[in-house]
Design a protein around this motif. Sequence first.
Motif, PDB file in Angstrom:
ATOM      1  N   ASP A 118       0.827  -1.196   0.000  1.00 37.34           N
ATOM      2  CA  ASP A 118       0.000   0.000   0.000  1.00 37.34           C
ATOM      3  C   ASP A 118       0.875   1.265   0.000  1.00 37.34           C
ATOM      4  N   PHE A 119       1.869   1.299   0.877  1.00 38.94           N
ATOM      5  CA  PHE A 119       2.777   2.439   0.905  1.00 38.94           C
ATOM      6  C   PHE A 119       3.569   2.551  -0.402  1.00 38.94           C
ATOM      7  N   TYR A 120       3.966   1.394  -0.936  1.00 43.10           N
ATOM      8  CA  TYR A 120       4.716   1.385  -2.204  1.00 43.10           C
ATOM      9  C   TYR A 120       3.900   2.028  -3.317  1.00 43.10           C
ATOM     10  N   GLU A 121       2.618   1.673  -3.401  1.00 44.40           N
ATOM     11  CA  GLU A 121       1.764   2.222  -4.441  1.00 44.40           C
ATOM     12  C   GLU A 121       1.567   3.732  -4.277  1.00 44.40           C
ATOM     13  N   GLN A 122       1.688   4.216  -3.059  1.00 43.41           N
ATOM     14  CA  GLN A 122       1.597   5.656  -2.809  1.00 43.41           C
ATOM     15  C   GLN A 122       2.956   6.352  -2.969  1.00 43.41           C
ATOM     16  N   ARG A 123       3.976   5.583  -3.345  1.00 38.84           N
ATOM     17  CA  ARG A 123       5.346   6.081  -3.511  1.00 38.84           C
ATOM     18  C   ARG A 123       5.936   6.555  -2.185  1.00 38.84           C
ATOM     19  N   ARG A 124       5.457   5.998  -1.127  1.00 35.65           N
ATOM     20  CA  ARG A 124       5.990   6.281   0.215  1.00 35.65           C
ATOM     21  C   ARG A 124       6.966   5.149   0.546  1.00 35.65           C
ATOM     22  N   TYR A 125       8.099   5.146  -0.169  1.00 37.06           N
ATOM     23  CA  TYR A 125       8.982   3.989  -0.188  1.00 37.06           C
ATOM     24  C   TYR A 125       9.665   3.735   1.153  1.00 37.06           C
ATOM     25  N   ASN A 126       9.999   4.770   1.887  1.00 38.81           N
ATOM     26  CA  ASN A 126      10.644   4.550   3.179  1.00 38.81           C
ATOM     27  C   ASN A 126       9.692   3.870   4.164  1.00 38.81           C
ATOM     28  N   GLU A 127       8.419   4.276   4.132  1.00 41.25           N
ATOM     29  CA  GLU A 127       7.428   3.620   4.999  1.00 41.25           C
ATOM     30  C   GLU A 127       7.178   2.181   4.530  1.00 41.25           C
ATOM     31  N   SER A 128       7.219   1.993   3.218  1.00 43.09           N
ATOM     32  CA  SER A 128       7.081   0.640   2.672  1.00 43.09           C
ATOM     33  C   SER A 128       8.215  -0.246   3.155  1.00 43.09           C
ATOM     34  N   LEU A 129       9.440   0.270   3.106  1.00 45.71           N
ATOM     35  CA  LEU A 129      10.597  -0.516   3.538  1.00 45.71           C
ATOM     36  C   LEU A 129      10.489  -0.887   5.012  1.00 45.71           C
ATOM     37  N   ILE A 130       9.985   0.014   5.837  1.00 48.83           N
ATOM     38  CA  ILE A 130       9.825  -0.282   7.266  1.00 48.83           C
ATOM     39  C   ILE A 130       8.922  -1.492   7.460  1.00 48.83           C
ATOM     40  N   MET A 131       7.828  -1.553   6.697  1.00 49.09           N
ATOM     41  CA  MET A 131       6.914  -2.690   6.802  1.00 49.09           C
ATOM     42  C   MET A 131       7.609  -3.996   6.425  1.00 49.09           C
ATOM     43  N   PHE A 132       8.381  -3.963   5.327  1.00 45.08           N
ATOM     44  CA  PHE A 132       9.045  -5.192   4.889  1.00 45.08           C
ATOM     45  C   PHE A 132      10.181  -5.577   5.828  1.00 45.08           C
ATOM     46  N   GLN A 133      10.830  -4.598   6.434  1.00 53.98           N
ATOM     47  CA  GLN A 133      11.857  -4.924   7.425  1.00 53.98           C
ATOM     48  C   GLN A 133      11.238  -5.549   8.672  1.00 53.98           C
ATOM     49  N   ARG A 134      10.086  -5.041   9.088  1.00 51.11           N
ATOM     50  CA  ARG A 134       9.369  -5.670  10.203  1.00 51.11           C
ATOM     51  C   ARG A 134       8.988  -7.107   9.850  1.00 51.11           C
ATOM     52  N   LEU A 135       8.522  -7.290   8.624  1.00 52.22           N
ATOM     53  CA  LEU A 135       8.136  -8.626   8.184  1.00 52.22           C
ATOM     54  C   LEU A 135       9.351  -9.541   8.131  1.00 52.22           C
ATOM     55  N   ASP A 136      10.472  -9.029   7.633  1.00 52.35           N
ATOM     56  CA  ASP A 136      11.688  -9.834   7.553  1.00 52.35           C
ATOM     57  C   ASP A 136      12.116 -10.293   8.945  1.00 52.35           C
ATOM     58  N   SER A 137      12.035  -9.416   9.925  1.00 47.81           N
ATOM     59  CA  SER A 137      12.387  -9.785  11.308  1.00 47.81           C
ATOM     60  C   SER A 137      11.440 -10.849  11.848  1.00 47.81           C
ATOM     61  N   LEU A 138      10.155 -10.694  11.551  1.00 52.93           N
ATOM     62  CA  LEU A 138       9.166 -11.669  12.000  1.00 52.93           C
ATOM     63  C   LEU A 138       9.455 -13.050  11.412  1.00 52.93           C
ATOM     64  N   LEU A 139       9.809 -13.090  10.140  1.00 50.13           N
ATOM     65  CA  LEU A 139      10.036 -14.362   9.469  1.00 50.13           C
ATOM     66  C   LEU A 139      11.360 -15.001   9.876  1.00 50.13           C
ATOM     67  N   LYS A 140      12.355 -14.185  10.190  1.00 50.37           N
ATOM     68  CA  LYS A 140      13.616 -14.742  10.683  1.00 50.37           C
ATOM     69  C   LYS A 140      13.414 -15.456  12.007  1.00 50.37           C
ATOM     70  N   ALA A 141      12.448 -14.990  12.773  1.00 57.55           N
ATOM     71  CA  ALA A 141      12.142 -15.635  14.058  1.00 57.55           C
ATOM     72  C   ALA A 141      11.314 -16.902  13.867  1.00 57.55           C
ATOM     73  N   ASN A 142      10.871 -17.145  12.648  1.00 51.92           N
ATOM     74  CA  ASN A 142      10.062 -18.339  12.327  1.00 51.92           C
ATOM     75  C   ASN A 142      10.623 -18.984  11.057  1.00 51.92           C
ATOM     76  N   PRO A 143      11.776 -19.658  11.166  1.00 52.30           N
ATOM     77  CA  PRO A 143      12.483 -20.163   9.982  1.00 52.30           C
ATOM     78  C   PRO A 143      11.710 -21.201   9.172  1.00 52.30           C
ATOM     79  N   SER A 144      10.654 -21.776   9.738  1.00 58.25           N
ATOM     80  CA  SER A 144       9.885 -22.754   8.953  1.00 58.25           C
ATOM     81  C   SER A 144       9.125 -22.087   7.809  1.00 58.25           C
ATOM     82  N   LEU A 145       8.928 -20.766   7.889  1.00 59.16           N
ATOM     83  CA  LEU A 145       8.162 -20.043   6.860  1.00 59.16           C
ATOM     84  C   LEU A 145       9.093 -19.573   5.753  1.00 59.16           C
ATOM     85  N   GLU A 146       9.706 -20.537   5.083  1.00 57.24           N
ATOM     86  CA  GLU A 146      10.710 -20.233   4.061  1.00 57.24           C
ATOM     87  C   GLU A 146      10.092 -19.569   2.838  1.00 57.24           C
ATOM     88  N   TRP A 147       8.916 -20.046   2.433  1.00 56.00           N
ATOM     89  CA  TRP A 147       8.252 -19.457   1.263  1.00 56.00           C
ATOM     90  C   TRP A 147       7.942 -17.989   1.527  1.00 56.00           C
TER      91      TRP A 147
END
Length: 353
Positions: free
Chosen positions: A248-277
């Motif tokens: 949603d932020f990406y589509e609004q060209r709010r790229y820094n806010e978009s990156l924050i969301m994906f970094q939060r997601l990346d941290s969440l997934l690193k804590a759950n290594p079974s979610l490889e996909w």
Amino acid sequence: MNWKIEHILHIVTACALLCIAASCDSGDNDRSQEGDLDRQFTDSINVGAMEGALKIAGNEKQQGIETGDSDIYYRGMVHQAIVNYYAGRPQDMLRQVDSIAAYVASKPDNDLRKEMRRRTYSIKGGFYTRYQYNPDSNIYYYHKALEGLDEKEAPDITSVAYCNLAGAYRSNGKFDISADYYSRGAHIADSANLKPSYKILSYLGLAITYTDMRDFDQSRIWWNRAETYWQDMNLDDKFNYLNNRGHDFYEQRRYNESLIMFQRLDSLLKANPSLEWEANFCRANMTDVYLKIDQPDKAEKLILQTERYFTEVQPNAYIQEHIRTQKLKLGTIRGEYDKVSQMLDLWNATGIE
């Protein structure tokens, strides 16, 4: 050059499979113990405890063998299929679904067999959402899952079924129909005062659909409403929230806010290594953001990971095409026009558009 980078990837995964895991009474057996197992299974999935969920499913199958209750045996197989869905084993999942469908078709209907049939339809709908991009099949199977449902008797299952169907229409680009079905699911969840998981599903669906419609005022309302239930979200919900709000932020060209969301997601997934996909899906999205904010080195590192995964480990033609556009964009940013021309010539020669 007449190519362009595609829009960032985003999805609603078929988390509704979990919500449909409600216990049913067949009318001829006491299912209270089995209902407890069903809830234990759902709770395990919700917290990402796949090994625990798989153990419960195995215990159900063993119980079915020991008691001679084929219904319980095959319900255990349904649960195994759901685990395989989340664990990235679609072929194992499909074989199990086919076995369950053959069993149910060979027996007279009871409530538990009807429920198993609906679950197999939902699982197949989820397969065509997550592993094969086929919106027409999504719509077909999710309509089938709705057959015979009564909103007053089963508001939880009906709310979820509407949301599944809404997601299928969204995938098919029919956003107005999608918003209508999500609204129905949300209305049922609110009116029946269902648990937060049902509201989360419909709120996220509405937010994502309004993002698709580029109605960011409406999408913000539903993102904020969904966020109030963050502590009640399971891993799949949190994946959907962070991944799609990043979009949603990406589509609004709010790229820094978009990156924050994906970094939060990346941290969440690193804590759950079974979610490889999911982790590789997140990296594919982060790549787009890094390309937009002119950080090609970080983008290249992620491309190497995602290309290998979606080519060798879990092949996905749709995501492979997206990664090809990222490689073209990366080459252009770096001024490697000869390399870009070679890639285009190769893809044209092999029929890739």
